[in-house]
Design a protein around this motif. Structure first.
Motif, mmCIF file in Angstrom:
data_model
loop_
_atom_site.group_PDB
_atom_site.id
_atom_site.type_symbol
_atom_site.label_atom_id
_atom_site.label_comp_id
_atom_site.label_asym_id
_atom_site.label_seq_id
_atom_site.Cartn_x
_atom_site.Cartn_y
_atom_site.Cartn_z
ATOM 1 N N LEU A 587 38.906 30.930 37.029
ATOM 2 C CA LEU A 587 39.665 31.851 36.440
ATOM 3 C C LEU A 587 41.111 32.093 37.360
ATOM 4 N N ASP A 588 41.159 31.091 38.223
ATOM 5 C CA ASP A 588 42.525 31.078 39.116
ATOM 6 C C ASP A 588 43.680 30.896 38.393
ATOM 7 N N HIS A 589 44.910 31.291 38.768
ATOM 8 C CA HIS A 589 46.164 31.196 37.988
ATOM 9 C C HIS A 589 46.263 31.744 36.800
ATOM 10 N N ASN A 590 45.807 33.034 36.758
ATOM 11 C CA ASN A 590 45.873 33.848 35.524
ATOM 12 C C ASN A 590 46.588 34.980 35.688
ATOM 13 N N GLU A 591 46.287 36.054 34.873
ATOM 14 C CA GLU A 591 46.949 37.390 35.105
ATOM 15 C C GLU A 591 46.105 38.324 34.937
ATOM 16 N N LEU A 592 44.763 38.274 35.481
ATOM 17 C CA LEU A 592 43.936 39.037 35.673
ATOM 18 C C LEU A 592 44.176 40.245 36.828
ATOM 19 N N LYS A 593 44.079 41.807 36.643
ATOM 20 C CA LYS A 593 44.077 42.531 37.379
ATOM 21 C C LYS A 593 42.895 43.118 38.322
ATOM 22 N N SER A 594 41.690 42.687 37.709
ATOM 23 C CA SER A 594 40.584 43.073 38.176
ATOM 24 C C SER A 594 39.400 42.078 38.029
ATOM 25 N N VAL A 595 38.425 42.222 38.642
ATOM 26 C CA VAL A 595 37.335 41.068 38.569
ATOM 27 C C VAL A 595 36.536 41.338 37.263
ATOM 28 N N ASN A 612 45.128 33.968 43.135
ATOM 29 C CA ASN A 612 46.418 33.541 42.368
ATOM 30 C C ASN A 612 46.262 34.428 41.083
ATOM 31 N N ASN A 613 45.797 35.701 41.168
ATOM 32 C CA ASN A 613 45.931 36.778 40.068
ATOM 33 C C ASN A 613 46.652 37.834 40.475
ATOM 34 N N LYS A 614 46.270 39.052 39.879
ATOM 35 C CA LYS A 614 46.996 40.274 40.243
ATOM 36 C C LYS A 614 45.882 41.368 40.342
ATOM 37 N N ILE A 615 44.766 40.771 41.064
ATOM 38 C CA ILE A 615 43.458 41.838 41.419
ATOM 39 C C ILE A 615 43.921 42.678 42.563
ATOM 40 N N ARG A 616 43.619 43.837 42.299
ATOM 41 C CA ARG A 616 43.892 44.931 43.492
ATOM 42 C C ARG A 616 42.846 45.374 44.303
ATOM 43 N N THR A 617 41.479 45.240 43.646
ATOM 44 C CA THR A 617 40.363 45.888 44.249
ATOM 45 C C THR A 617 38.995 45.092 43.762
ATOM 46 N N VAL A 618 38.089 45.104 44.496
ATOM 47 C CA VAL A 618 36.750 44.458 44.188
ATOM 48 C C VAL A 618 35.758 45.414 44.224
#
Length: 684
Positions: A587-595, A612-618
């Motif tokens: 799911l790399d190189h998308n616009e996800l902000k979370s898992v 290469n997304n926009k994830i901020r926390t896990v």
């Protein structure tokens, strides 16, 4: 006084004539004996045990004391051993043909004088010795051959097979002195001293040699030709060595070697050998051009600057590599010398369709692989061998394939026609029907707008990348029940242009590549048997719920890199049906902000890419669950009450994660922290 002197002179003259006559007779008799032994006669025989004359045999020219002595019969009671004649020269030093000399013989009412030699019947020679008639009869040497012939003027037959000249049963005229034990005469017999009623030794030998050579040339020509073709290189090498070293072929039963040419001991004449004629070597092909090399049964001429196929004559050759030359044409005779080729690579040349002869490949009855990539062909060559299993004509100018282009290729397994000008308009629906064994078809980089019609029933892999395909209809794969792989990347497909029944019922279809098309959603109605789905490089922003729910045994590889997925585009049930089967999720190189939700339930997942997304926390339980619920335990007997998963690689780099704020339980299920990639991260 004068009268006494005359009488003495006459007496001396008579004595001198007697001496000369004696010497002439002994030499003549020795020569006659040598000729008889050269025809296979034994050293001695009895007149009382003479072999019967061969029917139809012409008698040899008689040697007699006078021109008018006829052939007469000799009383069988007269006995003698002809070998005793060897010592006659020492017993009596004079030989006279004058009347009144004592020791003359009587035969058939005629008087024959002492030392007279005559032939009373064919193949019988007699001598008058002090009133006794001694005769020698020709006894033929036994032959070891299936059939014989009797040459004109000969007493004994010879083998009719010219190749039997090397047999010990045929004795060369040049070897008689060795067989008989005679010592060659030191004194030459002048032809003028031979009686005119008899043939000279030179004439008879010349006649015999001419007849034998002519016969063997006629009878042995065909057999020699067959031997040359069968032995190939070995025969040519032997002949070269024979011609270079000037050595004869040894024959069984002879103690000394013969030379290819003999000088006769009597007259110095140059004679041809009596054995089989020297075969003419086949014409050898010129050596390979510079830049070519040979290894076992392969000739390689890669980038050798050739402008034509080199003339090669080697029936053992199986592979020919002519890649990267300037060859423009293939004549009908190009492969005549190498008919057993199994693989030909003519890639990256300048071969044109008019330059290929209509029968250029017809002689190749064992050809299996033919590579013609990177040439200037506008149509498939004609008269291709039915033995072909693989054809590559990529990167040419093919602009049509009709129903006869691929005829008779029933054994063809692989066909590659990429990089041409083919489309549904110039490819006949019947073009692939002759291909009863085809399983691998590449038609990429052409001009197709739809899936080609008439695909073979046996097809297993279809590659149609880099075309202009906009639609997948319901009838495209109706007959290809064995198809396993379909590659449609780099086309113009949209999910609503894929018919619901296009491939959902394909029981063997396991891999579909729809990368770099115009898809906005993960397509529905995917094949039930699908294991491998590639959707890289589209514009997908949503994974519908339950889209994988109908698949059995379930999807294993899902690649959604380089799309436009957001948190809203992935539902909690988007991966339903793949929880217990998915092994790799990209799911790399998308616009996800979370898992995304659902990853923690993927029990067999080994490789996860979220970089290469926009994830901020896990969150602690988004990837690894601390414990499973009761329902989950019942569903998985392998992982009862355990927090471990099978994850081996997790990529989270190039996001906005503050690694110092991550929970210590976020990756507790991963066996090794070395498998977790968190750096580098993007700056806020």
């Amino acid at each position: 006084m004068m009268q006494a002197t005359s009488i003495v002179s006459c007496f001396l003259l008579v004595s001198l004539c007697i001496e000369f006559s004696h010497s002439d007779a002994v030499a003549l008799l020795g020569r006659q004996r040598r000729r008889m032994r050269s025809r296979g006669l034994p050293r001695s025989s009895s007149a009382g045990h003479r072999a019967p004359a061969q029917p139809g045999m012409e008698p040899p020219a008689p040697i007699v004391a006078a021109p008018s002595v006829p052939l007469i019969n000799i009383d069988d009671g007269v006995m003698g051993v002809f070998d005793s004649l060897i010592g006659l020269a020492g017993q009596e030093s004079s030989y006279s043909i004058l009347p009144g000399k004592q020791g003359h013989c009587t035969a058939n009412g005629m008087i024959l004088y002492d030392k007279a030699v005559w032939s009373p019947k064919p193949c019988v020679t007699c001598l008058c010795s002090k009133g006794e008639v001694i005769c020698d009869t020709a006894v033929c040497h036994p032959l070891r051959c299936p059939s014989t012939i009797l040459p004109a003027g000969e007493c004994c037959p010879i083998c009719s097979d010219a190749a039997s000249s090397s047999d010990s049963s045929i004795i060369s005229l040049d070897d008689t002195s060795e067989l008989s034990g005679d010592v060659p005469e030191s004194t030459e017999l002048d032809n003028a001293n031979v009686l005119p009623s008899a043939r000279t030794h030179t004439e008879e030998d010349e006649l015999l040699r001419t007849e034998v050579v002519e016969f063997k040339e006629k009878e042995g020509h065909k057999k020699d030709e067959k031997k040359r073709k069968r032995k190939g290189k070995k025969h040519r090498q032997k002949h070269k060595a024979h011609r270079r070293e000037k050595q004869p072929i040894a024959r069984q039963g002879l103690a000394e070697e013969e030379t290819p040419y003999d000088i006769h001991e009597d007259d110095g004449t140059l004679r041809m050998p009596p054995h089989s004629p020297i075969p003419v070597p086949p014409i050898e092909a010129p050596p390979l051009p510079a830049g070519c090399s040979t290894l076992d049964t392969t000739v390689s001429c890669i980038n050798a600057k050739l402008t034509q196929i080199p003339p090669i004559s080697d029936p053992d050759l199986t592979s020919l590599d002519l890649t990267g030359n300037g060859i423009t044409a293939i004549s009908d005779e190009a492969f005549n010398g190498i008919p057993n080729l199994e693989w030909i690579d003519l890639s990256k040349n300048n071969i044109t369709s008019p330059g290929i002869g209509p029968s250029a490949f017809k002689v190749l009855k064992k050809l299996k692989r033919l590579y013609l990539d990177g040439n200037l062909l506008v149509h498939v060559p004609s008269e291709l061998p039915s033995t072909l299993e693989e054809i590559k004509i990529n990167d040419n100018h093919l602009h049509a394939i009709d129903e006869d282009s691929l005829k008779d290729l029933k054994n063809l397994v692989t066909l590659e026609l990429e990089g041409n000008k083919l489309s549904e308009a110039n490819v006949s629906p019947l073009a692939f029907s002759p291909l009863k064994s085809l399983s691998y078809l590449r038609l990429g980089r052409n001009k197709f707008r739809i899936i080609p019609q008439g695909l073979p029933v046996t097809l297993e892999e279809l590659y149609l990348e880099n075309n202009q395909i906009e639609e997948v209809s319901e009838i495209c794969f109706n007959h290809t029940r064995n198809i396993n792989v379909i590659v449609l990347k780099h086309n113009k497909l949209e999910e609503h242009r894929i018919a619901p029944l296009a491939w959902i019922n394909q029981g063997n279809l396991e891999s579909i590549d729809l990368s770099y098309n115009k898809l906005y959603h993960v397509p529905s109605y995917l094949p039930k048997s699908l294991l491998h789905l590639v959707l890289i490089g589209n514009q997908i922003d949503r994974i519908p719920g339950y889209v994988f729910g109908h698949m059995k045994p379930g999807l294993e590889y899902l690649y959604l890199s380089f799309n436009k997925l957001t948190d809203d585009g992935i539902d909690p049930v988007s991966f339903f049906g793949a929880y217990h089967s998915l092994r790799e999720l990209f799911l790399d190189h998308n616009e996800l902000k979370s898992v995304p939700f659902g990853i923690d339930e993927m029990r067999k997942l080994r490789f996860l890419r979220l970089n290469n997304n926009k994830i901020r926390t896990v969150p602690p339980e988004r990837i690894c669950r601390t414990q499973f619920g009761d329902d989950d335990v019942r569903e998985s007997s392998e992982e009862e009450e355990t927090a471990e998963s099978r994850l081996e690689h997790v990529h989270l780099e190039h996001n906005y994660i503050n690694t110092r704020q991550l929970s210590p339980h976020a990756f507790s299920c991963i066996r090794s922290y070395c498998s977790i990639v968190l750096k580098p991260q993007k700056i806020k």
